[in-house]
Scaffold this active site. Structure first.
Site, PDB file in Angstrom:
ATOM      1  N   GLN A 125      -4.498  13.703  -0.917  1.00 62.39           N
ATOM      2  CA  GLN A 125      -3.092  13.334  -1.025  1.00 62.39           C
ATOM      3  C   GLN A 125      -2.846  12.821  -2.440  1.00 62.39           C
ATOM      4  OE1 GLN A 125      -2.498   9.778   1.168  1.00 62.39           O
ATOM      5  NE2 GLN A 125      -0.292  10.004   1.397  1.00 62.39           N
ATOM      6  N   GLY A 126      -2.089  13.569  -3.227  1.00 58.73           N
ATOM      7  CA  GLY A 126      -1.821  13.170  -4.618  1.00 58.73           C
ATOM      8  C   GLY A 126      -0.434  12.570  -4.756  1.00 58.73           C
ATOM      9  N   SER A 128       0.053   8.666  -5.535  1.00 58.37           N
ATOM     10  CA  SER A 128       0.058   7.545  -6.478  1.00 58.37           C
ATOM     11  C   SER A 128      -0.281   7.989  -7.896  1.00 58.37           C
ATOM     12  CB  SER A 128      -0.965   6.490  -6.059  1.00 58.37           C
ATOM     13  OG  SER A 128      -0.730   6.097  -4.731  1.00 58.37           O
ATOM     14  N   SER A 160      -7.992   9.759  -2.390  1.00 56.02           N
ATOM     15  CA  SER A 160      -9.136   9.690  -1.475  1.00 56.02           C
ATOM     16  C   SER A 160      -9.727  11.067  -1.252  1.00 56.02           C
ATOM     17  CB  SER A 160      -8.709   9.101  -0.120  1.00 56.02           C
ATOM     18  OG  SER A 160      -8.271   7.783  -0.285  1.00 56.02           O
ATOM     19  N   GLU A 243       0.583   8.405   8.228  1.00 57.83           N
ATOM     20  CA  GLU A 243      -0.556   7.648   7.708  1.00 57.83           C
ATOM     21  C   GLU A 243      -0.492   6.204   8.202  1.00 57.83           C
ATOM     22  OE1 GLU A 243      -0.928   7.643   3.430  1.00 57.83           O
ATOM     23  OE2 GLU A 243      -2.763   6.446   3.480  1.00 57.83           O
TER      24      GLU A 243
END
Ligand SMILES: Cc1cc2nc3c(=O)[nH]c(=O)nc-3n(C[C@H](O)[C@H](O)[C@H](O)COP(=O)(O)OP(=O)(O)OC[C@H]3O[C@@H](n4cnc5c(N)ncnc54)[C@H](O)[C@@H]3O)c2cc1C
Lengths: 391, 364
Positions: A125-126, A128, A160, A243
């Site tokens: 998951q990109g 931040s 992550s 999430e």
């Protein structure tokens, strides 16, 4: 509302147990080295998928089980109770998968969902960026359209499992001329594309479970746009809802196994000649930790249980997220309190157990940061549930 | 497994809200309500069907919906005993002695007498005994004792618990009002000297029924506290959006926004755990007793936190007698105290964790 298992749910629980008696992987048997560990975890998820235990509530036309959400809860419970590790593709399953199901085209869903379920393709998951954390909408990574592709430049961080991922659900700015929330789009980025550089970062636990991600003129086909251009913020909120909320369902099962493990350790260790667990204060402390975990379960069941199949989770997922962080952090800190000086005895046969609790404790500190920091969850509740005036 | 309220349950929830709006004064005036208002409310709850006896399909979930509405309205009726005793008895209607069975068929009002002066909420600290249908002992904190027809009294002889029914007018029973924190839930001490009683003699049945009674009593108390919490919190939320200081509404300060967000989490999760525990009771699941302890312990702390936090939002005004804040606070503490407070249930849970672990160790 009815909790007792139906006959078919009981059959399912038996099925999971039977599966576990044939094929079983316990968290503590995993290789220590992260790369080896990933290999073992991927084949574990694949085996569980073959048995029908992954994505059980996802639509069957895309490889899911098409079953009621309650069944996935039962499966998770049985697996965790047996000490099985969490599915390695958690970002795919609990975070981005639901958004692919909801916003993806049929082509996209057919292409991406089955390999997520089988852990053939790990997702990351990109969202931040170094300058855009809580204030995610200020993100600066740019995607500029050039014919049939988008060309991406920018930097992501805290990604992550980035170094193991095949695909990244990436938020980028596609339009500078509109209000900032409306100029963001979600792109599905192949991590092997030229111009993608991944630099793993070591966490306080000593493991490198997240990465920095550098994007230098990375070309992404237009077909990899999720939803419409400018839908990125809406999709990100859907993703984060899962999430924060849906992910609590497997998580609470995990926490319960940790609680049981802590009780069992306290029943075996001695302090000043008596079992730690005989101390009424230790009992009460563990009971309080148990209450945190149980209430998380009850609240998650009531508020997000129905969204396991991919629907939009509302702002109440923020209350689940806050309880999840509280339960995890209380449990981990309680174990340090309860085991007390027994952690320092230096007994060689206790080292592995102590390491587990130290790591659990350290990791628990992230629970009130990832997925949106605690303060941000409170702001969401204040705005969207309580309708309080803004600052 | 089905985790949503059914349409019928939602209907019950809404109808009870309407009924209380109609039959009971607004919460801020509720403390002035006297015997006529109480009787009227009770009668309309009976008419609504809250007491429907043997074969009733009202489960703990429906009863908790009622208790929550009662708490939110600061209503004052002998609900806990009235519906709790019936809920505990109903599944065993066929096996009950006549007087117990009769309760299920009637509208009579009942209160539960469990706690004893100087004792805790554990059944094991009971001293009251029955011998040839004569009950001797003393009980404390009996709710609405002056308004009810029967007391359901928990007894203990040779370590075996029993349940006895005593008519409130009976010779040998004396009721004395106790000083209380929440005057809308009147409490009495009850002294029994060879008072005529109908006892449930089947030990096993008595044990089962008492466990169920204490569980549902604790849950109803928790549900009422959640209701009272909602009452004070909703008022605080509105106040925070209206009251201005420093040229802005106080609720726009992040310190208060975050405080109230945390209170919302306590309210919402307190209700989740209450409903969940009610469902485990209704479905007679193993571990129901522990789940009830989780809910009662959690809500006891949560509701108090909600009351304290809400009072902080109000500032000085909430410290006046005229303001309803303290009425909600009082009700919340009164419900926290009934059927075991947080510490009581945390200890119970802790002991049960330890017992389970020891059994496992022996088994290994
Ligand atoms: C273990 C871990 C895994 C992660 N995995 C991913 C991932 O896979 N993908 C991804 O995109 N991101 C990931 N993240 C990033 C995570 O989402 C961010 O760390 C988080 O959103 C906070 O951003 P930040 O770290 O920049 O902190 P900041 O936003 O700088 O916040 C610092 C502190 O300031 C507070 N703060 C900020 N704004 C306000 C405000 N308006 N009011 C009050 N307080 C405020 C915050 O609550 C926090 O306490 C991960 C983080 C961790 C720890």
């Amino acid at each position: 509302m009815q909790l007792a298992e139906t006959a078919s749910e009981r059959v399912l629980a038996d099925e999971v147990r039977a599966f576990l008696s044939r094929a079983r992987l316990r968290s503590e048997d995993l290789p220590r080295e992260l790369d080896d560990r990933m290999v073992a975890l991927r084949s574990w998820q694949a085996a569980c998928y073959e048995a029908g235990f992954v994505g059980r509530a996802w639509p069957s036309e895309f490889g899911g089980g098409g079953r009621p959400p309650a069944e996935q809860i039962i499966v998770d419970q049985e697996l965790a109770a047996a000490g099985a590790p969490e599915f390695v593709n958690v970002v795919g399953l609990d975070v981005l998968g639901p958004s692919l199901l909801r916003f993806g085209t049929d082509d996209q869903r057919r292409r991406y969902i089955p390999p997520i379920l089988r852990a053939e393709e790990i997702w990351c998951q990109g969202f931040s960026e170094p300058e855009a954390g809580s204030d995610l909408a200020s993100l600066r990574t740019l995607a500029v359209q050039d014919g049939d592709t988008y060309v991406i430049n920018g930097q992501k961080t805290w990604v992550s499992w980035g170094q193991y991922a095949t695909f990244c659900g990436l938020l980028a700015r596609t339009d500078d001329s509109v209000p900032r929330h409306r100029g963001i789009s979600m792109l599905l980025v192949d991590m092997s594309s030229p111009g993608v550089e991944v630099r793993p970062m070591t966490q306080i636990t000593g493991h490198a479970e997240f990465s920095e991600l550098f994007l230098d003129d990375v070309a992404v086909p237009r077909a990899n746009l999720l939803g419409q251009l400018g839908d990125g913020w809406k999709i990100a909120m859907h993703t984060l809802g899962h999430e924060r909320g849906t992910a609590a369902l497997p998580r609470q099962v995990k926490l319960r196994t940790w609680l049981d493990r802590a009780v069992s350790v306290a029943a075996h260790r001695e302090l000043d000649g008596r079992r730690v667990l005989e101390d009424p204060e230790a009992q009460t402390a563990l009971a309080r930790a148990l209450i945190g975990v149980e209430v998380l379960r009850h609240h998650a069941y009531r508020t997000v249980g129905e969204f396991l199949s991919g629907g939009a989770v509302g702002p109440e997922s923020s209350s689940v997220k806050l309880l999840m962080a509280e339960a995890e952090q209380r449990l981990a800190a309680t174990v340090l309190d309860v085991l007390g000086p027994t952690l320092l005895s230096g007994a060689p046969d206790e080292t592995a157990e102590n390491d587990f609790w130290y790591e659990t404790y350290l990791y628990s500190r992230a629970a009130s940061v990832y997925g949106g920091a605690r303060q941000i969850q409170r702001d969401i509740i204040a705005d969207r549930i309580l309708s309080l005036p803004k600052e | 497994m089905d985790l949503e309220l059914s349409d019928e349950q939602v209907w019950i929830e809404e109808s009870l809200g309407t009924l209380l709006d109609r039959e009971w004064p607004p919460a801020q005036d509720a403390w002035q309500a006297g015997a006529p208002e109480r009787t009227r409310l009770w009668e309309s709850l009976v008419e609504f069907g809250l007491l429907s006896g043997a074969g009733s399909d009202l489960g703990a979930i429906e009863l908790c919906l009622a208790a929550r509405a009662v708490g939110a309205h600061l209503a004052s009726v002998p609900l806990l005993g009235g519906v709790g005793v019936r809920y505990a008895l109903a599944p065993f209607a066929a096996e009950l002695p006549a007087a117990f069975g009769a309760i299920l068929e009637s509208d009579s009002r009942v209160s539960i007498a469990l706690l004893e002066p100087g004792g805790s909420w554990s059944v094991s600290s009971t001293h009251a005994t029955v011998e040839s249908n004569r009950l001797t002992g003393s009980k404390a904190a009996v709710e609405h004792a002056a308004d009810v027809d029967y007391l359901a009294v928990v007894t203990l002889a040779d370590g075996e618990p029993g349940l006895a029914l005593v008519r409130t007018g009976t010779k040998g029973l004396e009721l004395a009002p106790q000083p209380v924190l929440d005057e809308s839930v009147p409490l009495s001490r009850a002294t029994f000297v060879e008072a005529e009683a109908e006892a449930l003699v089947d030990r096993e049945l008595a044990e089962t029924i008492i466990e169920r009674l204490i569980a549902v009593g604790g849950l109803l108390a928790a549900a009422e506290a959640v209701g009272a919490g909602a009452g004070i919190f909703e008022r605080a939320r509105r106040y925070a959006s209206e009251r201005r200081q420093f040229g802005r509404t106080i609720g726009s300060n992040q310190a208060l926004r975050h405080l109230m967000a945390d209170l919302h989490v306590r309210q919402a999760s307190g209700w989740s755990t209450t409903l969940f525990a009610a469902a485990t009771l209704d479905d007679r699941m193993s571990g129901a007793r522990e789940t009830v302890s989780v809910a009662k312990a959690y809500v006891s702390r949560a509701a108090r936190e909600v009351a304290h936090g809400s009072m902080q939002v109000f500032g000085g005004i909430a410290f006046t007698e005229e303001h309803p804040a303290h009425r909600f606070l009082r009700r919340i503490i009164a419900r926290e105290q009934q059927f075991g407070d947080a510490v009581h249930h945390e200890r119970e849970l802790g002991r049960s964790l330890a017992r389970a672990a020891t059994r496992e160790r022996v088994a290994v």
